[in-house]
Write a protein that holds these residues in place. Structure first.
Motif, PDB file in Angstrom:
ATOM      1  N   MET A 299       0.842  -1.196   0.000  1.00 49.77           N
ATOM      2  CA  MET A 299       0.000   0.000   0.000  1.00 49.77           C
ATOM      3  C   MET A 299       0.877   1.246   0.000  1.00 49.77           C
ATOM      4  O   MET A 299       0.639   2.203  -0.750  1.00 49.77           O
ATOM      5  N   GLN A 300       1.908   1.237   0.854  1.00 53.08           N
ATOM      6  CA  GLN A 300       2.796   2.390   0.926  1.00 53.08           C
ATOM      7  C   GLN A 300       3.593   2.566  -0.361  1.00 53.08           C
ATOM      8  O   GLN A 300       3.835   3.693  -0.791  1.00 53.08           O
ATOM      9  N   THR A 301       4.006   1.460  -0.964  1.00 49.54           N
ATOM     10  CA  THR A 301       4.777   1.542  -2.208  1.00 49.54           C
ATOM     11  C   THR A 301       3.998   2.263  -3.295  1.00 49.54           C
ATOM     12  O   THR A 301       4.523   3.140  -3.995  1.00 49.54           O
ATOM     13  N   ILE A 302       2.734   1.876  -3.455  1.00 54.42           N
ATOM     14  CA  ILE A 302       1.887   2.525  -4.467  1.00 54.42           C
ATOM     15  C   ILE A 302       1.690   3.994  -4.132  1.00 54.42           C
ATOM     16  O   ILE A 302       1.863   4.885  -4.979  1.00 54.42           O
ATOM     17  N   ALA A 303       1.342   4.277  -2.874  1.00 50.51           N
ATOM     18  CA  ALA A 303       1.056   5.655  -2.470  1.00 50.51           C
ATOM     19  C   ALA A 303       2.297   6.535  -2.556  1.00 50.51           C
ATOM     20  O   ALA A 303       2.216   7.702  -2.963  1.00 50.51           O
ATOM     21  N   GLN A 304       3.446   5.987  -2.196  1.00 50.28           N
ATOM     22  CA  GLN A 304       4.669   6.784  -2.224  1.00 50.28           C
ATOM     23  C   GLN A 304       5.030   7.193  -3.647  1.00 50.28           C
ATOM     24  O   GLN A 304       5.372   8.356  -3.903  1.00 50.28           O
ATOM     25  N   SER A 305       4.955   6.240  -4.582  1.00 50.40           N
ATOM     26  CA  SER A 305       5.268   6.570  -5.971  1.00 50.40           C
ATOM     27  C   SER A 305       4.314   7.630  -6.513  1.00 50.40           C
ATOM     28  O   SER A 305       4.728   8.579  -7.186  1.00 50.40           O
ATOM     29  N   TRP A 306       3.031   7.480  -6.186  1.00 53.33           N
ATOM     30  CA  TRP A 306       2.051   8.444  -6.705  1.00 53.33           C
ATOM     31  C   TRP A 306       2.202   9.806  -6.037  1.00 53.33           C
ATOM     32  O   TRP A 306       1.999  10.841  -6.669  1.00 53.33           O
ATOM     33  N   LEU A 307       2.581   9.812  -4.768  1.00 57.40           N
ATOM     34  CA  LEU A 307       2.790  11.080  -4.074  1.00 57.40           C
ATOM     35  C   LEU A 307       3.959  11.846  -4.681  1.00 57.40           C
ATOM     36  O   LEU A 307       3.891  13.068  -4.855  1.00 57.40           O
ATOM     37  N   VAL A 308       5.029  11.132  -5.024  1.00 56.38           N
ATOM     38  CA  VAL A 308       6.187  11.794  -5.641  1.00 56.38           C
ATOM     39  C   VAL A 308       5.803  12.383  -6.988  1.00 56.38           C
ATOM     40  O   VAL A 308       6.164  13.525  -7.312  1.00 56.38           O
ATOM     41  N   LEU A 309       5.064  11.639  -7.798  1.00 56.17           N
ATOM     42  CA  LEU A 309       4.623  12.178  -9.092  1.00 56.17           C
ATOM     43  C   LEU A 309       3.685  13.366  -8.900  1.00 56.17           C
ATOM     44  O   LEU A 309       3.708  14.323  -9.682  1.00 56.17           O
ATOM     45  N   LYS A 310       2.877  13.328  -7.852  1.00 56.28           N
ATOM     46  CA  LYS A 310       1.968  14.456  -7.569  1.00 56.28           C
ATOM     47  C   LYS A 310       2.759  15.693  -7.168  1.00 56.28           C
ATOM     48  O   LYS A 310       2.419  16.816  -7.575  1.00 56.28           O
ATOM     49  N   LEU A 311       3.814  15.511  -6.375  1.00 56.28           N
ATOM     50  CA  LEU A 311       4.609  16.652  -5.906  1.00 56.28           C
ATOM     51  C   LEU A 311       5.535  17.193  -6.982  1.00 56.28           C
ATOM     52  O   LEU A 311       5.836  18.399  -6.995  1.00 56.28           O
ATOM     53  N   SER A 312       6.005  16.331  -7.889  1.00 56.95           N
ATOM     54  CA  SER A 312       7.041  16.760  -8.828  1.00 56.95           C
ATOM     55  C   SER A 312       6.648  16.639 -10.294  1.00 56.95           C
ATOM     56  O   SER A 312       7.110  17.428 -11.127  1.00 56.95           O
ATOM     57  N   GLY A 313       5.833  15.643 -10.638  1.00 58.24           N
ATOM     58  CA  GLY A 313       5.513  15.381 -12.035  1.00 58.24           C
ATOM     59  C   GLY A 313       6.697  14.909 -12.840  1.00 58.24           C
ATOM     60  O   GLY A 313       6.689  14.974 -14.066  1.00 58.24           O
ATOM     61  N   SER A 314       7.718  14.406 -12.169  1.00 60.84           N
ATOM     62  CA  SER A 314       8.982  14.071 -12.826  1.00 60.84           C
ATOM     63  C   SER A 314       9.350  12.610 -12.620  1.00 60.84           C
ATOM     64  O   SER A 314       9.365  12.117 -11.481  1.00 60.84           O
ATOM     65  N   GLY A 315       9.673  11.918 -13.710  1.00 58.22           N
ATOM     66  CA  GLY A 315      10.177  10.556 -13.607  1.00 58.22           C
ATOM     67  C   GLY A 315      11.539  10.506 -12.958  1.00 58.22           C
ATOM     68  O   GLY A 315      11.865   9.562 -12.238  1.00 58.22           O
ATOM     69  N   THR A 316      12.357  11.519 -13.201  1.00 49.29           N
ATOM     70  CA  THR A 316      13.684  11.567 -12.584  1.00 49.29           C
ATOM     71  C   THR A 316      13.568  11.707 -11.072  1.00 49.29           C
ATOM     72  O   THR A 316      14.298  11.063 -10.312  1.00 49.29           O
ATOM     73  N   ALA A 317      12.643  12.564 -10.608  1.00 50.12           N
ATOM     74  CA  ALA A 317      12.429  12.722  -9.160  1.00 50.12           C
ATOM     75  C   ALA A 317      11.954  11.417  -8.533  1.00 50.12           C
ATOM     76  O   ALA A 317      12.385  11.045  -7.436  1.00 50.12           O
ATOM     77  N   LEU A 318      11.082  10.704  -9.238  1.00 49.55           N
ATOM     78  CA  LEU A 318      10.622   9.408  -8.746  1.00 49.55           C
ATOM     79  C   LEU A 318      11.791   8.441  -8.614  1.00 49.55           C
ATOM     80  O   LEU A 318      11.923   7.717  -7.623  1.00 49.55           O
TER      81      LEU A 318
END
Length: 447
Positions: free
Chosen positions: A45-64
């Motif tokens: 659950m955390q893995t999915i949410a963490q990846s989506w949170l990073v994309l929400k905050l940055s919109g960047s694949g590199t940041a992810l």
């Protein structure tokens, strides 16, 4: 006659089930298994949410990729030292500490997300903290499995543990996708924090007298160097570790590649990413049960599993629609669990008891610690050349690495040496160059 045939069929099914779930006869492992079901679901659950949170905050694949790298950089840096610590300590007490710390970090991330105070730099810091704890937790858990079931049931227990993790990959992402779309991201982190209590409770309920404890390694200078030297001079350990390092670096980057494919190739949301992860997990559960039933961790099978895994990644990367990819992903998950379980069992059975913590720490370094190197690369490739290429890169790597390792794996499989016993052996004791001779010990019914 019909009744007789029916009875025979029933008996065959019963024997197959006993063989597949043989390690659950151990009370301690049964407790551990139950705790892992709860905790692993929270982790996914955390893995999915963490990846989506990073994309929400940055919109960047590199940041992810960078956040993922921060989570696994400590594993890369600290694993050799962590292996020395694991060999010196009582595993159960170590796991009390690591599981408690992981719970606190997950709860902190949940609170920050719920209060809308989370920032990208905080994600880097928290990911690094989780990685630091995992550098000690992963080899501790891997070697503790041996202590719960002993050498005879090790392969079965390792595989069932992988089945739990991948079963959780079905349940956890499905719950996460529902929570994210209806409530938000924060509950995923909070539930994960609470889920660690199941593991802590399982550890507390175990019967210590039933543990097959490895002798603690005495403290003396040069233990880190000794572990590295031991692994390098044993082909039974060196080749699988190098193969895992190559595949772990660029193929096992699904926290980066799958959300990129979901968002940019299919223009979908978190529910699609969750569905992709669940599909892989579903296939891994079925594949894991097959591996658990077979119970023969040969290095020839390891090479085959790596090759098939790479080919299936390439096939998934070429799928034109999300529906088509969801058909391929279960097969990819099955090959994935086969490769992981075979690598883990090969290494543990080939290790001298007092060196097992250091060997499995290097396994963690190859499998998880390689992510800081591969994560940003995969993220950059997906952002620069297209999301599908982030998957394809891993597939090519797995195929090439498996083919290169094939000759070495087969050459050393031709020799037969005795598997180190629980009590005997040392760094100079004969580690097996082949696990074929251990096959009978790995079959629950002794055949």
């Amino acid at each position: 006659m019909k009744a007789t045939r029916s009875d025979r069929a029933t008996n065959r099914v019963a024997v197959a089930l006993r063989r597949t779930f043989a390690s659950l006869r151990s009370t301690n492992y049964r407790l551990y298994f139950s705790g892992q079901i709860v905790s692993a679901s929270g982790t996914w659950m955390q893995t999915i949410a963490q990846s989506w949170l990073v994309l929400k905050l940055s919109g960047s694949g590199t940041a992810l990729g960078l956040v993922t790298a921060c989570q696994f950089l400590p594993v890369l840096l600290l694993s050799p030292l962590a292996g020395v610590v694991v060999d010196r300590l009582e595993k159960r007490r170590l796991l009390y500490l690591t599981q408690g710390l992981l719970a606190l970090l997950a709860l902190l991330l949940g609170v920050l997300t719920a209060t809308d105070t989370i920032r990208l730099w905080m994600m880097y810091v928290l990911a690094f903290g989780m990685g630091t704890v995992n550098a000690f937790d992963v080899p501790g858990r891997q070697t503790f499995v041996f202590e719960m079931v002993g050498p005879e049931l090790l392969s079965n227990a390792v595989t069932l543990n992988s089945v739990v993790m991948n079963g959780a990959r079905v349940v956890g992402p499905a719950i996460a996708g529902l929570l994210i779309t209806t409530i938000g991201l924060a509950p995923c982190f909070l539930v994960n924090g609470l889920s660690f209590l199941a593991c802590i409770a399982a550890l507390g309920a175990m019967r210590q007298r039933d543990l097959v404890r490895s002798p603690p390694s005495a403290r003396h200078p040069g233990q880190l160097r000794q572990g590295l030297s031991y692994v390098w001079r044993e082909p039974a350990l060196r080749t699988p570790l190098l193969l895992m390092a190559a595949i772990g670096t660029l193929a096992y980057e699904f926290q980066v590649s799958l959300p990129l494919v979901a968002k940019f190739s299919f223009a979908a949301g978190a529910d699609a990413y969750a569905a992709m992860t669940s599909a892989m997990g579903l296939g891994a559960v079925v594949g894991g049960l097959v591996v658990a039933h077979r119970g023969r961790p040969t290095r020839h099978a390891l090479g085959v599993a790596g090759l098939v895994f790479g080919l299936l990644i390439l096939l998934a990367s070429a799928m034109p629609t999300l529906a088509a990819m969801l058909v391929v992903l279960p097969w990819m998950g099955a090959a994935s669990i086969g490769f992981i379980a075979l690598a883990n069992s090969n290494l543990q059975l080939a290790s001298a008891p007092e060196m097992r913590g250091r060997v499995m720490a290097l396994y963690s370094m190859a499998f998880l610690g390689s992510t800081p190197v591969g994560g940003p690369i995969v993220g950059w490739v997906g952002e620069t050349f297209g999301a599908r290429w982030s998957l394809a890169l891993g597939g090519v790597t797995a195929v090439v690495a498996s083919l290169l390792a094939w000759r070495s794996l087969q050459r050393h499989s031709s020799s037969s040496r005795v598997v180190p016993s629980q009590q005997g052996g040392g760094p100079e004791a004969s580690a097996p160059s082949s696990l074929e001779g251990a096959g009978a010990a790995l079959e629950p019914d002794g055949r």
